[in-house]
Design a protein around this motif. Structure first.
Motif, PDB file in Angstrom:
ATOM      1  N   LEU A 265      43.421  43.489  27.677  1.00  0.00           N
ATOM      2  CA  LEU A 265      44.479  42.827  28.295  1.00  0.00           C
ATOM      3  C   LEU A 265      43.522  42.059  29.723  1.00  0.00           C
ATOM      4  O   LEU A 265      43.150  42.847  30.380  1.00  0.00           O
ATOM      5  N   GLY A 266      43.530  40.717  29.680  1.00  0.00           N
ATOM      6  CA  GLY A 266      42.915  40.155  30.720  1.00  0.00           C
ATOM      7  C   GLY A 266      43.778  40.026  31.945  1.00  0.00           C
ATOM      8  O   GLY A 266      44.950  39.855  31.990  1.00  0.00           O
ATOM      9  N   ILE A 267      43.213  40.432  33.060  1.00  0.00           N
ATOM     10  CA  ILE A 267      43.757  40.460  34.365  1.00  0.00           C
ATOM     11  C   ILE A 267      43.285  39.194  35.085  1.00  0.00           C
ATOM     12  O   ILE A 267      42.288  39.076  35.308  1.00  0.00           O
ATOM     13  N   GLY A 268      44.098  38.603  35.816  1.00  0.00           N
ATOM     14  CA  GLY A 268      43.932  37.457  36.812  1.00  0.00           C
ATOM     15  C   GLY A 268      44.263  38.100  38.046  1.00  0.00           C
ATOM     16  O   GLY A 268      45.455  38.373  38.289  1.00  0.00           O
ATOM     17  N   LEU A 269      43.398  37.885  39.094  1.00  0.00           N
ATOM     18  CA  LEU A 269      43.885  38.193  40.491  1.00  0.00           C
ATOM     19  C   LEU A 269      43.993  37.062  41.297  1.00  0.00           C
ATOM     20  O   LEU A 269      43.002  35.979  41.324  1.00  0.00           O
ATOM     21  N   LEU A 270      44.953  36.772  42.201  1.00  0.00           N
ATOM     22  CA  LEU A 270      45.229  35.667  43.138  1.00  0.00           C
ATOM     23  C   LEU A 270      44.811  36.411  44.462  1.00  0.00           C
ATOM     24  O   LEU A 270      45.761  36.969  45.171  1.00  0.00           O
TER      25      LEU A 270
ATOM     26  N   GLU B 136      40.849  44.280  31.717  1.00  0.00           N
ATOM     27  CA  GLU B 136      39.531  43.586  31.970  1.00  0.00           C
ATOM     28  C   GLU B 136      39.963  42.571  33.074  1.00  0.00           C
ATOM     29  O   GLU B 136      40.784  41.398  32.559  1.00  0.00           O
ATOM     30  N   ILE B 137      39.303  42.333  34.409  1.00  0.00           N
ATOM     31  CA  ILE B 137      39.370  41.485  35.105  1.00  0.00           C
ATOM     32  C   ILE B 137      38.740  40.098  34.725  1.00  0.00           C
ATOM     33  O   ILE B 137      37.422  40.221  34.494  1.00  0.00           O
ATOM     34  N   ARG B 138      39.325  39.276  34.480  1.00  0.00           N
ATOM     35  CA  ARG B 138      38.867  38.010  33.953  1.00  0.00           C
ATOM     36  C   ARG B 138      38.292  36.667  34.827  1.00  0.00           C
ATOM     37  O   ARG B 138      37.530  36.144  34.760  1.00  0.00           O
ATOM     38  N   LYS B 139      39.493  36.655  35.834  1.00  0.00           N
ATOM     39  CA  LYS B 139      39.439  35.434  36.936  1.00  0.00           C
ATOM     40  C   LYS B 139      40.006  35.806  38.124  1.00  0.00           C
ATOM     41  O   LYS B 139      41.053  36.757  38.143  1.00  0.00           O
TER      42      LYS B 139
ATOM     43  N   GLU C  93      42.976  27.736  38.136  1.00  0.00           N
ATOM     44  CA  GLU C  93      42.172  28.561  37.051  1.00  0.00           C
ATOM     45  C   GLU C  93      42.245  29.655  36.665  1.00  0.00           C
ATOM     46  O   GLU C  93      42.100  30.081  35.396  1.00  0.00           O
ATOM     47  N   VAL C  94      42.927  30.527  37.609  1.00  0.00           N
ATOM     48  CA  VAL C  94      43.559  31.820  37.185  1.00  0.00           C
ATOM     49  C   VAL C  94      44.757  31.993  36.367  1.00  0.00           C
ATOM     50  O   VAL C  94      44.996  32.504  35.378  1.00  0.00           O
ATOM     51  N   VAL C  95      45.801  30.978  36.948  1.00  0.00           N
ATOM     52  CA  VAL C  95      47.019  30.986  36.258  1.00  0.00           C
ATOM     53  C   VAL C  95      47.099  30.372  34.796  1.00  0.00           C
ATOM     54  O   VAL C  95      47.619  30.581  33.984  1.00  0.00           O
ATOM     55  N   GLU C  96      45.959  29.247  34.671  1.00  0.00           N
ATOM     56  CA  GLU C  96      46.040  28.567  33.593  1.00  0.00           C
ATOM     57  C   GLU C  96      44.965  29.292  32.495  1.00  0.00           C
ATOM     58  O   GLU C  96      44.853  28.718  31.492  1.00  0.00           O
TER      59      GLU C  96
ATOM     60  N   VAL D 290      48.160  39.128  39.084  1.00  0.00           N
ATOM     61  CA  VAL D 290      48.550  39.807  40.272  1.00  0.00           C
ATOM     62  C   VAL D 290      48.380  38.944  41.251  1.00  0.00           C
ATOM     63  O   VAL D 290      47.002  38.659  41.520  1.00  0.00           O
ATOM     64  N   GLU D 291      49.319  38.748  42.125  1.00  0.00           N
ATOM     65  CA  GLU D 291      49.011  37.920  43.230  1.00  0.00           C
ATOM     66  C   GLU D 291      49.272  39.001  44.508  1.00  0.00           C
ATOM     67  O   GLU D 291      50.088  39.540  44.763  1.00  0.00           O
ATOM     68  N   VAL D 292      48.052  38.758  45.326  1.00  0.00           N
ATOM     69  CA  VAL D 292      47.611  39.702  46.477  1.00  0.00           C
ATOM     70  C   VAL D 292      47.109  38.981  47.611  1.00  0.00           C
ATOM     71  O   VAL D 292      46.152  39.382  48.272  1.00  0.00           O
TER      72      VAL D 292
END
Length: 82
Positions: A5-10, A39-42, A67-70, A78-80
């Motif tokens: 599962l790809g993770i995106g961090l804001l 896995e952290i992807r973006k 870029e992360v959201v799309e 994950v919004e931090v």
């Protein structure tokens, strides 16, 4: 092999950096508990040149949150951000 599962961090300041560090340092335990490899992807950050406590592979950091959201390989966002 476990599903990925790809993770995106804001954000990747104090909180975001800690989230990333936990995901990286405890990857095996998380995979076992969740049943999937996370896995952290973006990662979106304000300043690409800023030194960080976590090192990411080239291309993971961006200063464009869209870029992360799309990103097609991000299933969990994950919004931090402050």
């Amino acid at each position: 092999m476990a599903e990925v599962l790809g993770i995106g961090l804001l954000g990747c300041g104090i909180v975001g950096g800690s989230v990333a560090r936990i995901l990286l340092d405890h990857a095996e335990d998380i995979t076992e508990r969740v049943g999937a490899r996370l896995e952290i992807r973006k990662v979106a950050v304000r300043n690409l040149a800023k030194e960080r406590a976590v090192t990411f592979p080239p291309g993971v950091l961006t200063n464009g949150p869209e870029e992360v959201v799309e990103h097609t390989d991000v299933q969990i966002l994950v919004e931090v951000m402050g």
